[in-house]
Design a protein around this motif. Structure first.
Motif, PDB file in Angstrom:
ATOM      1  N   MET A 180      17.546   8.955  10.347  1.00  0.00           N
ATOM      2  CA  MET A 180      18.714   9.757   9.974  1.00  0.00           C
ATOM      3  C   MET A 180      18.620  10.245   8.533  1.00  0.00           C
ATOM      4  SD  MET A 180      22.040   8.075  11.859  1.00  0.00           S
ATOM      5  CE  MET A 180      21.788   6.410  11.287  1.00  0.00           C
ATOM      6  N   ALA A 181      18.093   9.378   7.659  1.00  0.00           N
ATOM      7  CA  ALA A 181      17.968   9.765   6.255  1.00  0.00           C
ATOM      8  C   ALA A 181      17.023  10.945   6.077  1.00  0.00           C
ATOM      9  CB  ALA A 181      17.469   8.573   5.434  1.00  0.00           C
ATOM     10  N   GLY A 182      16.057  11.073   6.986  1.00  0.00           N
ATOM     11  CA  GLY A 182      15.103  12.164   6.889  1.00  0.00           C
ATOM     12  C   GLY A 182      15.517  13.432   7.604  1.00  0.00           C
ATOM     13  N   CYS A 183      16.693  13.427   8.227  1.00  0.00           N
ATOM     14  CA  CYS A 183      17.154  14.615   8.965  1.00  0.00           C
ATOM     15  C   CYS A 183      17.534  15.732   7.995  1.00  0.00           C
ATOM     16  CB  CYS A 183      18.362  14.265   9.833  1.00  0.00           C
ATOM     17  SG  CYS A 183      17.956  13.223  11.251  1.00  0.00           S
ATOM     18  N   SER A 184      17.262  16.951   8.414  1.00  0.00           N
ATOM     19  CA  SER A 184      17.564  18.102   7.554  1.00  0.00           C
ATOM     20  C   SER A 184      19.040  18.481   7.605  1.00  0.00           C
ATOM     21  CB  SER A 184      16.712  19.304   7.974  1.00  0.00           C
ATOM     22  OG  SER A 184      16.931  19.619   9.347  1.00  0.00           O
ATOM     23  N   ASP A 185      19.761  18.062   8.645  1.00  0.00           N
ATOM     24  CA  ASP A 185      21.202  18.348   8.705  1.00  0.00           C
ATOM     25  C   ASP A 185      21.915  17.201   9.392  1.00  0.00           C
ATOM     26  OD1 ASP A 185      21.559  18.957  11.709  1.00  0.00           O
ATOM     27  OD2 ASP A 185      19.945  20.327  11.154  1.00  0.00           O
TER      28      ASP A 185
ATOM     29  N   THR B  80       0.834  -1.203   0.000  1.00  0.00           N
ATOM     30  CA  THR B  80       0.000   0.000   0.000  1.00  0.00           C
ATOM     31  C   THR B  80       0.867   1.249   0.000  1.00  0.00           C
ATOM     32  OG1 THR B  80      -1.750  -1.176   1.193  1.00  0.00           O
ATOM     33  CG2 THR B  80      -1.837   1.218   1.226  1.00  0.00           C
ATOM     34  N   ALA B  81       1.914   1.243   0.818  1.00  0.00           N
ATOM     35  CA  ALA B  81       2.827   2.395   0.867  1.00  0.00           C
ATOM     36  C   ALA B  81       3.503   2.617  -0.476  1.00  0.00           C
ATOM     37  CB  ALA B  81       3.866   2.197   1.959  1.00  0.00           C
ATOM     38  N   ASN B  82       3.947   1.532  -1.123  1.00  0.00           N
ATOM     39  CA  ASN B  82       4.650   1.653  -2.398  1.00  0.00           C
ATOM     40  C   ASN B  82       3.740   2.148  -3.511  1.00  0.00           C
ATOM     41  OD1 ASN B  82       7.030   0.758  -1.253  1.00  0.00           O
ATOM     42  ND2 ASN B  82       6.741  -1.364  -1.873  1.00  0.00           N
TER      43      ASN B  82
ATOM     44  N   GLY C  16       1.207   5.454  -1.267  1.00  0.00           N
ATOM     45  CA  GLY C  16       1.788   6.462  -0.395  1.00  0.00           C
ATOM     46  C   GLY C  16       1.530   6.246   1.078  1.00  0.00           C
ATOM     47  N   SER C  17       2.160   7.105   1.863  1.00  0.00           N
ATOM     48  CA  SER C  17       2.142   6.952   3.321  1.00  0.00           C
ATOM     49  C   SER C  17       0.753   7.148   3.922  1.00  0.00           C
ATOM     50  CB  SER C  17       3.124   7.927   3.962  1.00  0.00           C
ATOM     51  OG  SER C  17       2.823   9.267   3.586  1.00  0.00           O
ATOM     52  N   ALA C  18      -0.040   8.076   3.394  1.00  0.00           N
ATOM     53  CA  ALA C  18      -1.368   8.330   3.961  1.00  0.00           C
ATOM     54  C   ALA C  18      -2.247   7.087   3.863  1.00  0.00           C
ATOM     55  CB  ALA C  18      -2.029   9.512   3.251  1.00  0.00           C
TER      56      ALA C  18
ATOM     57  N   LEU D 147       6.899   7.463   5.135  1.00  0.00           N
ATOM     58  CA  LEU D 147       6.970   8.890   5.449  1.00  0.00           C
ATOM     59  C   LEU D 147       8.193   9.536   4.806  1.00  0.00           C
ATOM     60  CD1 LEU D 147       6.018   9.108   9.246  1.00  0.00           C
ATOM     61  CD2 LEU D 147       4.712   9.988   7.322  1.00  0.00           C
ATOM     62  N   TYR D 148       9.318   8.860   4.911  1.00  0.00           N
ATOM     63  CA  TYR D 148      10.560   9.404   4.346  1.00  0.00           C
ATOM     64  C   TYR D 148      10.426   9.590   2.836  1.00  0.00           C
ATOM     65  CZ  TYR D 148      15.287   9.352   2.460  1.00  0.00           C
ATOM     66  OH  TYR D 148      16.427   9.632   1.744  1.00  0.00           O
ATOM     67  N   ARG D 149       9.890   8.588   2.155  1.00  0.00           N
ATOM     68  CA  ARG D 149       9.756   8.675   0.696  1.00  0.00           C
ATOM     69  C   ARG D 149       8.789   9.771   0.281  1.00  0.00           C
ATOM     70  NH1 ARG D 149       9.412   2.150  -0.529  1.00  0.00           N
ATOM     71  NH2 ARG D 149      11.663   1.769  -0.568  1.00  0.00           N
ATOM     72  N   ASP D 150       7.806  10.048   1.119  1.00  0.00           N
ATOM     73  CA  ASP D 150       6.834  11.098   0.800  1.00  0.00           C
ATOM     74  C   ASP D 150       7.253  12.467   1.330  1.00  0.00           C
ATOM     75  OD1 ASP D 150       5.340   9.217  -0.443  1.00  0.00           O
ATOM     76  OD2 ASP D 150       3.697   9.161   0.994  1.00  0.00           O
ATOM     77  N   GLY D 151       8.468  12.545   1.905  1.00  0.00           N
ATOM     78  CA  GLY D 151       8.945  13.825   2.426  1.00  0.00           C
ATOM     79  C   GLY D 151       8.187  14.293   3.651  1.00  0.00           C
ATOM     80  N   ARG D 152       7.736  13.347   4.477  1.00  0.00           N
ATOM     81  CA  ARG D 152       6.941  13.694   5.652  1.00  0.00           C
ATOM     82  C   ARG D 152       7.624  13.218   6.940  1.00  0.00           C
ATOM     83  NH1 ARG D 152       1.399  11.080   5.309  1.00  0.00           N
ATOM     84  NH2 ARG D 152       1.147  12.299   7.216  1.00  0.00           N
TER      85      ARG D 152
END
Length: 474
Positions: free
Chosen positions: A269-274, A203-205, A208-210, A237-242
């Motif tokens: 960590m992959a979703g961290c902005s810095d 379902t996620a693939n 999407g995450s929602a 969430l990470y793949r959807d930028g959330r």
């Protein structure tokens, strides 16, 4: 996430005896062996059990009617062989592949149940997929009903219903899989955790995450989530930028007593902005005694390289090796890219050479990035040309990336005044069906002008104009 109810007990599928009561019989669904010829069945079973060599198949074929056997007769034979599931499977495949039986869903599901009761999951799943393919117009509800009505007669195992869901998912049919799930749940049959996780991942693939969260909320009372469940949601969430919604998933993990693992931290960590925030998570992981895996190392190395701190990335790489973790091509590609972006193409070349020694082949985009840096540093004549020749001989290089590599090396040679070599390379490029674009023309024009060959430069300039007019259709 607030709508999720706090139900945490582990729920199991209902016992086998209750399954047949959950489905009503249909006149379209034949009995397992209702119209079977008993003499034919007993003779076939006797041959299959007594003959232990290849000749039994020829012997068996000789006693069968010229029209073959019915699905009911096949099912009856299979039931007699249920304690020898591999022989039952061989008989089913033999009768199908030699067109001796026009198998229907009942005979398909009979052998599937026999395989399931013996825990031969892979074989059962493969036949379920075949049954779905051979009955493309049969709705999921009918398949499920037939599977349920043959379940008890074959003394099957409850996970066979999960296999039906998995069969649809393996065929990339999410809606039928969800339809089967809903039908099972309406009858009190709960999915296994592995099946629920597969549904969430699909379902996620696909949606999407929602959509994955909505399914999780719907399923949470029906199965016991595990770390893989929440990692699937975090990855969605990470793949959807959330990634800002990670906290809700982590709260759910805590509520169900699921401890995060290295992959949980890698996704965060992959979703961290810095990279500072990523390092904080890295240290938190260490405090909890969780050893980082290759994915975690790669994630932090990527963060440092993108932040221009390639030295820190190199330190992590050495630490990774000391910990005995296997490096991947991705690890080394990250370092190559980091060194190139820092303008240190010599260091990038050292990593590249190490990468090739280890048997890894870099992605074509990485090679392009190295060649661009070499061109800017005046290294394309020797080192760059050597890398280019080595990579162009490798299979699997994408055609569009090959064009870019040719262009970079040709421009470098033109810039160095090596017009003859550049011309040979351009001829090779054309031989591969790659026409030069404006950048290649401009490189040759500049190169010939530097060499004082203005007539050649002028001819190329006119040819370029004609080529561009031709592309515009004017």
């Amino acid at each position: 996430m607030a709508a999720i109810r706090s139900q945490t007990r582990l729920l199991h599928p209902l016992p086998p005896l209750s399954l047949s009561h959950s489905f009503s019989a249909s006149p379209e669904i034949p009995s397992v062996s209702g119209d079977a010829n008993d003499n034919l069945v007993s003779t076939a079973v006797s041959i299959l059990r007594s003959q232990r060599c290849r000749s039994r198949w020829n012997f068996l074929k000789s006693i069968l009617p010229s029209s073959g056997i019915s699905p009911s007769e096949s099912s009856a034979i299979l039931l007699h062989l249920r304690n020898n599931p591999r022989l039952a499977l061989r008989f089913f495949l033999w009768s199908r592949d030699h067109s001796l039986c026009n198998h229907n869903l009942t005979s398909y599901f009979t052998v599937i149940h026999i395989l399931a009761r013996s825990r031969l999951r892979s074989a059962a799943l493969s036949l379920l997929r075949a049954a779905i393919r051979s009955h493309p117009n049969t709705p999921p509800s009918s398949l499920l009903q037939t599977l349920a009505l043959t379940y008890r007669h074959c003394d099957s195992a409850p996970f066979v219903f999960d296999l039906l869901i998995q069969a649809y998912l393996h065929s990339h049919n999410l809606d039928p899989a969800l339809s089967v799930l809903r039908s099972l749940r309406s009858r009190g049959i709960r999915p296994l955790t592995s099946t629920a996780n597969s549904l969430l991942r699909a379902t996620a693939n696909l949606r999407g995450s929602a959509a994955a969260f909505n399914l999780y909320r719907d399923l949470v009372e029906s199965f016991r989530p595990n770390p893989q469940t929440f990692n699937t949601l975090l990855l969605a969430l990470y793949r959807d930028g959330r990634a800002e919604s990670n906290g809700e998933i982590l709260a759910e993990m805590d509520r169900f007593g699921c401890d995060p693992n290295a992959f949980t931290y890698s996704i965060q960590m992959a979703g961290c902005s810095d990279v500072t925030e990523a390092r904080r998570l890295w240290e938190e992981m260490a405090e909890k005694g969780i050893k980082p895996d290759t994915a975690a190392y790669n994630t932090l190395i990527k963060g440092y390289c993108e932040a221009g701190k390639v030295g820190k990335g190199e330190e992590l790489y050495r630490e990774m090796v000391m910990e005995g973790l296997k490096t991947t091509g991705t690890t080394l590609e990250l370092l190559i890219k980091g060194h190139c972006r820092a303008g240190n193409v010599e260091a990038a070349m050292l990593v590249y050479e190490d990468m090739r020694r280890k048997g890894f082949c870099p992605e074509a985009e990485i090679v392009d990035e190295m060649l661009v840096e070499m061109c800017e540093k005046g290294m394309v004549e020797e080192e760059g040309l050597g890398v280019f020749r080595g990579e162009m001989g490798r299979e699997g290089v994408v055609l569009g990336i090959r064009r870019r590599s040719y262009e970079v090396v040709i421009m470098g040679l033109c810039g160095a005044g090596r017009m003859e070599e550049a011309s040979k390379l351009q001829a090779e490029m054309a031989g591969r069906g790659l026409e030069p674009d404006a950048r290649v023309y401009e490189a040759f024009i500049c190169g010939y002008e530097k060499a004082g060959e203005f007539e050649m430069a002028d001819k190329l300039r006119k040819e370029m104009v004609q080529m561009q007019l031709g592309e515009d259709g004017n």
